[in-house]
Each structure stands twice: as structure tokens, then as C-alpha cells.
Design an enzyme around this catalytic site. Structure first.
Site, PDB file in Angstrom:
ATOM      1  N   SER A 192      65.670  23.171 -40.802  1.00 12.78           N
ATOM      2  CA  SER A 192      65.798  23.255 -42.189  1.00 12.78           C
ATOM      3  C   SER A 192      64.641  23.899 -42.660  1.00 12.78           C
ATOM      4  O   SER A 192      63.481  23.388 -41.952  1.00 12.78           O
ATOM      5  CB  SER A 192      65.840  21.461 -42.232  1.00 12.78           C
ATOM      6  OG  SER A 192      65.518  21.015 -43.747  1.00 12.78           O
ATOM      7  N   CYS A 240      57.149  15.894 -41.104  1.00 13.67           N
ATOM      8  CA  CYS A 240      56.331  17.160 -42.046  1.00 13.67           C
ATOM      9  C   CYS A 240      55.053  16.796 -41.773  1.00 13.67           C
ATOM     10  O   CYS A 240      54.335  15.745 -41.906  1.00 13.67           O
ATOM     11  CB  CYS A 240      57.149  17.215 -43.322  1.00 13.67           C
ATOM     12  SG  CYS A 240      56.376  18.504 -44.271  1.00 13.67           S
ATOM     13  N   GLY A 242      58.167  27.903 -33.129  1.00 17.70           N
ATOM     14  CA  GLY A 242      58.639  29.257 -31.772  1.00 17.70           C
ATOM     15  C   GLY A 242      58.680  29.493 -31.206  1.00 17.70           C
ATOM     16  O   GLY A 242      58.728  28.025 -30.513  1.00 17.70           O
ATOM     17  N   GLY A 278      62.021  26.023 -31.085  1.00 19.21           N
ATOM     18  CA  GLY A 278      61.990  27.030 -30.445  1.00 19.21           C
ATOM     19  C   GLY A 278      63.174  28.154 -29.975  1.00 19.21           C
ATOM     20  O   GLY A 278      62.848  29.060 -29.342  1.00 19.21           O
ATOM     21  N   LYS A 306      64.548  12.241 -37.925  1.00 19.31           N
ATOM     22  CA  LYS A 306      64.191  13.631 -37.360  1.00 19.31           C
ATOM     23  C   LYS A 306      62.434  13.315 -37.343  1.00 19.31           C
ATOM     24  O   LYS A 306      61.654  12.911 -37.768  1.00 19.31           O
ATOM     25  CB  LYS A 306      63.948  14.967 -38.973  1.00 19.31           C
ATOM     26  CG  LYS A 306      63.138  16.041 -37.842  1.00 19.31           C
ATOM     27  CD  LYS A 306      63.790  17.536 -38.399  1.00 19.31           C
ATOM     28  CE  LYS A 306      63.097  18.436 -38.501  1.00 19.31           C
ATOM     29  NZ  LYS A 306      63.360  19.952 -38.805  1.00 19.31           N
TER      30      LYS A 306
END
Lengths: 303, 244
Positions: free
Chosen positions: A21, A131, A218, A245, A166
């Protein structure tokens, strides 16, 4: 012939690779460049009850082997996601999708999830309680087992489809949060969201990102993701979507060995629009190299 | 959008901190002047978005300023270096609106996209006037190239070391009447242009990007027509939609 199929709470995915997402929009942008039906599923852009512009720019800061983003849940709101975005995606993608939902109160989570639950394209709901980029929203629910429990319970009460929560890595013990979600009836766990990070510009001597801090993702965070998936796999019995990542077919196999049933690819999509396609195409030969006949057999195989 | 391996044909300094690079490769995905490329560099996670200065069937000209470690590395790349590049990004300029006498205003590294735009406008019969703005004479580039196209080209420098002293708007009286404008440059210049014209026009914006192709929402801005991603719905916005 190797078997890349995995089963995620009753959904059979042709392969475990799912764009994460926030890194793939609502998918149709990528349909211009390749047939997105090769994807195991798509985790759609995070959706909230009302429309959100998100945070001021700059929202992006580059890092060694990764980036920090502070987009702040920009999205058109659940009504438009259902009336405009998902129908656009339906033209190009013919498999069940993952709806990703965020909120600022338990009622908002429940409202948005119940709306999206009724959409026939949606096969699974991923509830983002992690978030890092919105004040007082999202992550505050994901850093406390009690509120994680309450959100999960409220969403489960108003939905029929599998609900995955999540989780944030920005906690002392992620297994406590995962166990609370399982106890509240979650069908699965997605992890990890981004790690809180920050960059400072040496020329201006100020934070690079307008919102000062953001979520670091990442390849640099991959070992953190593998570790947390491994820990959560031992703590709960429900399936895990692993992410953080992941950039190669080898990474997919590694995080599945840690305990993931399916795998999301995030930051890599932003550097290489063909990242998911390349990973999916590389999977069979990498599986053969490591004598893996069926991906579903390696889930949690390192334990 | 096309992703491919593009080979460096040339890479040379043309002004203070400013370099010109030509790349060889497929240009079929470029649909309008004002689009950009996004280049992957060894050792850097994100790509570098650079506006397209000029292109033909098999090569692309880029002009870029060294502003950080990525562009510094770019400036040292040798001929035949192969670069993983996304080509044909962004909307580009709409040349159909230009009228007979469009005014092109480039400031600093906002100058490059004006060049292909200028050539395309001339090709369709317009007679563009061009204003190129710089801080000082060491930074001036492409004045001769624009003049060679047969345009009325005016250069301004803030310190008056070359051309008209002052900002691009100080050259407006030299241009006289114009039918439309196209501009690319820094935000303060945009505001000055906006405040000094009654004509309609197009502005090409810059923003820090994540992906460069519309996926991450890293470069979104508000417009009168809703949220737009600078990389995908822009970088060119029309005057009437911009919220200053």
C-alpha cells in the site's frame, strides 16, 4: 515445474508477491507498463473515511538504501475509492484486491472497513494501525496492545472478509501487539510498516521533510522485517504478510522462511516500476536453485 | 514511459555548475516538450529527475546543475556509461495554445525544457520570443543556441554582468506584445511572472519526487482542479489552475 501458489485465509494467490500500500496507487497506473494480472494481489492505497490531501511537501527524503516518506495518507476518501478508483482498477485487474484502511478513531476504522467490505473486488482488508505520518492517527493504535485489540474487534464486528492488521515496528515488543490482534479475532498480521526516521539538509540546516519526520523504508530495513516476522510467527498462529525492504526473489524466499505466507513489495516499486514483475519472473529459477518445489512448503521453514 | 539502458554519448560543462549530457537510446515514449527523464545512479537509492532539453529519434539532450551528491556523480560520468533511465515522464507543454507570438521564460536550470519547446513552436509556425534569466554571467548558457533558432532572445542577469540587469520580468518591455507564455524556473520567478502578465500561460514546476511516475504521491500539490502529482499530472500546470 515449481509451484508458487500460496493460500492467504482462503484466497489462493498465484504467487505471494503483492505491491505494498502507498507504493502502487490503485494499481491502474502500472497497467500502462505491464499486465498487472501477474501479481498475487494488490494492496491498494491507504483509504480513510473522508478525503485527505496529506502532508505538505517535501514529503520524500533519500537515504542510503532507502527513503523516508511523509505522504500522510493522501487519498480521495472511501466513497470515491469505491465509486471511482476500484472500478478503474477493475478494468485492468481481475483478481481479489487487498483494501488498506486507516482511521483516526475506532468508529472511523469500523465505518471505512464496513463500507469497503461490501465491495466485491475486495478479497481481504488490511487495517493500518501503524502509519507514522499522521498526528494522533494510525500509529497510536498500533503501539498499544489494548487499542490494537479494540480496533481489531470493532473492525471484525462489521466485516465478513479476512481482516489483517498492519503493525508498526516502532514498538518495544511487536509480539505483544500481534497477540492482542489475534486475541481480538484478526485473521492475519501484516508487518512491518515503516520505521520512524529523519534527515537534515546540511545546506539549510533544517529537516528535509516538511513534516520533519517520516517513515523509513527500503532494503536497509529488510533485516528488521525478517527479524520481526520471525518473532511474530512464533507468537501467533494466524498467517503473516511479510514486508519491509523486499526487493528480490531471494528476499521473498527469506521472509517466507521467517514466517510470511505472502510478501509485499514497497519501496522497490518507486525505484523500478517493474520491480514486482521482475521478482515474480525470477521466483521459479531462484526456487529451483534452492531446491524449493512449492513456496507454500517453506513458510516459517527457518524455525 | 519507457525504461531502458541509455548510453552516455557526451557529458561536458557548459556554465558554472551546469553540465550538458547526451544519451543514446529509445525516445519513442517522449510525447511533448517539457517532459523529463529519471536516472538511476550507482550508490543512490532514488532516481534523479532531469528535464529533457532536446531529443531526436535516438538521442536525448539533458542540461543539469550540480546541486548535490547525485548530480555531482552525474557530472563525472564518462562517455559510454550505461544508465538505467525512465524516459517520457510527465505531461509536458501543450504547444497548441501558443498563438503566433509565444513568450518563453526560463530561469537558471529552468532554461533547458524551453529549448525543445521553442523548436516545436517554430516548427508549427509561431515566432517565439525568449527570455533567459540567470544570476550572473558565469551561469549563462544556451543564449547562442536560442538565437541560432532565429528567435528574439533576451538575457537577464541579477547582477547586470550580462544582458539586461535584473530579473526576467525586467525584459518584458523589450519583448512587447506576446500571445501566450511558457515558463520554467524557481518559484520566486514564477510569482514575478504571474504578477507581471495578463496573458494565459503554462508553468513547469519542480518538486522533490519519490518515484517520478505517479505511484507514491510524494510530490502532490493542490490546484483549483484538485490534487495533482507534479511528476504525473504535471510538471506543467496552466496558469488558471495554480493556487499561489
Amino acid at each position: 515445474m515449481v509451484n508458487t501458489k500460496v493460500n492467504l485465509s482462503g484466497l489462493t494467490l498465484d504467487n505471494p508477491v503483492i505491491p505494498a500500500s502507498g507504493t502502487f496507487g490503485f494499481g491502474y497506473e502500472f497497467a500502462d507498463i505491464y499486465d498487472i494480472n501477474i501479481l498475487g494481489s494488490i494492496s491498494c492505497k491507504g483509504t480513510t473515511k473522508g478525503p485527505r490531501f496529506g502532508n505538505p511537501t517535501p514529503r520524500i527524503a533519500e537515504c542510503t538504501n532507502g527513503l523516508i516518506n511523509s505522504v500522510g495518507l493522501q487519498n480521495p476518501g472511501v466513497e470515491k475509492v469505491i465509486s471511482e478508483e476500484l472500478p478503474k482498477l477493475a478494468k485492468f485487474y481481475h483478481k481479489p484486491v487487498i483494501a488498506n484502511v486507516s482511521g483516526f478513531s475506532i468508529d472511523e476504522y469500523a465505518y471505512t472497513c464496513s463500507k469497503i467490505d461490501a465491495n466485491e473486488q475486495v478479497g481481504l482488508i488490511e487495517v493500518n494501525i501503524s502509519c507514522p505520518n499522521v498526528h494522533n492517527g494510525g500509529m497510536s493504535f498500533g503501539t498499544n496492545p489494548n487499542s490494537a485489540f479494540e480496533v481489531t474487534k470493532a473492525v471484525k464486528n462489521v466485516t465478513t472478509k479476512p481482516v489483517y492488521i498492519k503493525l508498526s515496528p516502532n514498538v518495544t515488543d511487536i509480539t505483544e501487539i500481534a497477540k492482542a490482534c489475534e486475541a481480538a479475532g484478526a485473521d492475519g498480521i501484516s508487518l512491518i510498516n515503516t520505521l520512524m526516521g529523519m534527515r537534515i539538509d546540511l545546506k539549510t540546516k533544517k529537516p528535509v521533510i516538511a513534516n520533519k519526520m517520516g517513515g523509513f523504508s527500503g532494503p536497509a530495513i529488510f533485516p528488521v522485517a525478517v527479524r520481526m516476522v520471525y518473532q511474530v510467527y512464533e507468537a501467533v498462529k494466524i498467517p503473516i504478510i511479510g514486508m519491509g525492504g523486499v526487493s528480490t526473489a531471494q528476499d521473498v524466499i527469506e521472509i517466507m522462511l521467517a514466517g510470511a505466507t505472502a510478501v509485499q513489495v514497497g519501496a522497490a516499486n518507486l525505484v523500478d516500476p517493474y520491480a514486482c514483475k521482475n521478482i515474480i519472473e525470477a521466483l521459479p529459477s531462484v526456487m529451483e536453485k534452492y531446491n524449493i518445489n512449492s513456496l507454500s512448503e517453506i513458510i516459517g521453514g527457518s524455525h | 514511459m519507457n525504461q531502458g539502458i541509455y548510453s552516455v554519448l557526451s557529458n561536458e560543462k557548459i556554465a558554472k555548475d551546469v553540465f550538458k549530457m547526451t544519451l543514446s537510446g529509445d525516445t519513442s515514449s517522449i510525447t511533448a516538450p517539457g517532459q523529463f527523464v529519471n536516472i538511476k545512479l550507482d550508490g543512490f537509492y532514488l532516481r534523479r529527475p532531469i528535464s529533457i532539453c532536446d531529443f531526436d529519434n535516438h538521442s536525448i539532450t539533458l542540461i543539469y546543475k550540480v546541486v548535490g551528491q547525485g548530480t555531482e556523480l552525474m557530472s563525472k560520468l564518462s562517455v559510454e556509461t550505461e544508465l538505467d533511465t525512465l524516459v517520457g515522464l510527465g505531461n509536458g507543454f501543450d504547444i497548441s495554445k501558443s498563438g503566433d507570438r509565444p513568450l518563453l521564460i526560463g530561469g537558471g536550470v529552468g532554461v533547458p525544457p524551453m529549448f525543445k519547446l521553442c523548436k516545436d513552436l517554430i516548427k508549427r509556425g509561431a515566432k517565439p520570443a525568449v527570455i533567459l534569466g540567470f544570476n550572473t554571467k558565469d551561469e549563462v548558457f544556451y543564449e547562442d543556441e536560442f538565437k541560432a533558432l532565429g528567435t528574439d532572445t533576451f538575457v537577464t542577469t541579477v547582477d547586470g554582468s550580462h544582458g539586461t540587469k535584473g530579473f526576467v520580468t525586467d525584459a518584458f518591455p523589450l519583448v512587447g506584445k506576446y500571445s501566450y507564455f511558457y515558463t520554467c524556473g524557481p518559484l520566486p520567478m514564477f510569482k514575478a511572472v504571474y504578477n507581471n502578465t495578463d496573458t494565459e500561460g503554462q508553468f513547469s514546476f519542480e518538486e522533490r519526487m519519490g518515484c517520478g511516475f505517479g505511484a507514491c504521491m510524494g510530490c502532490t500539490c493542490k490546484t483549483k482542479y484538485g490534487n495533482k502529482r507534479i511528476c504525473k499530472d504535471g510538471p506543467v500546470l496552466v496558469k488558471e489552475e495554480i493556487i499561489w
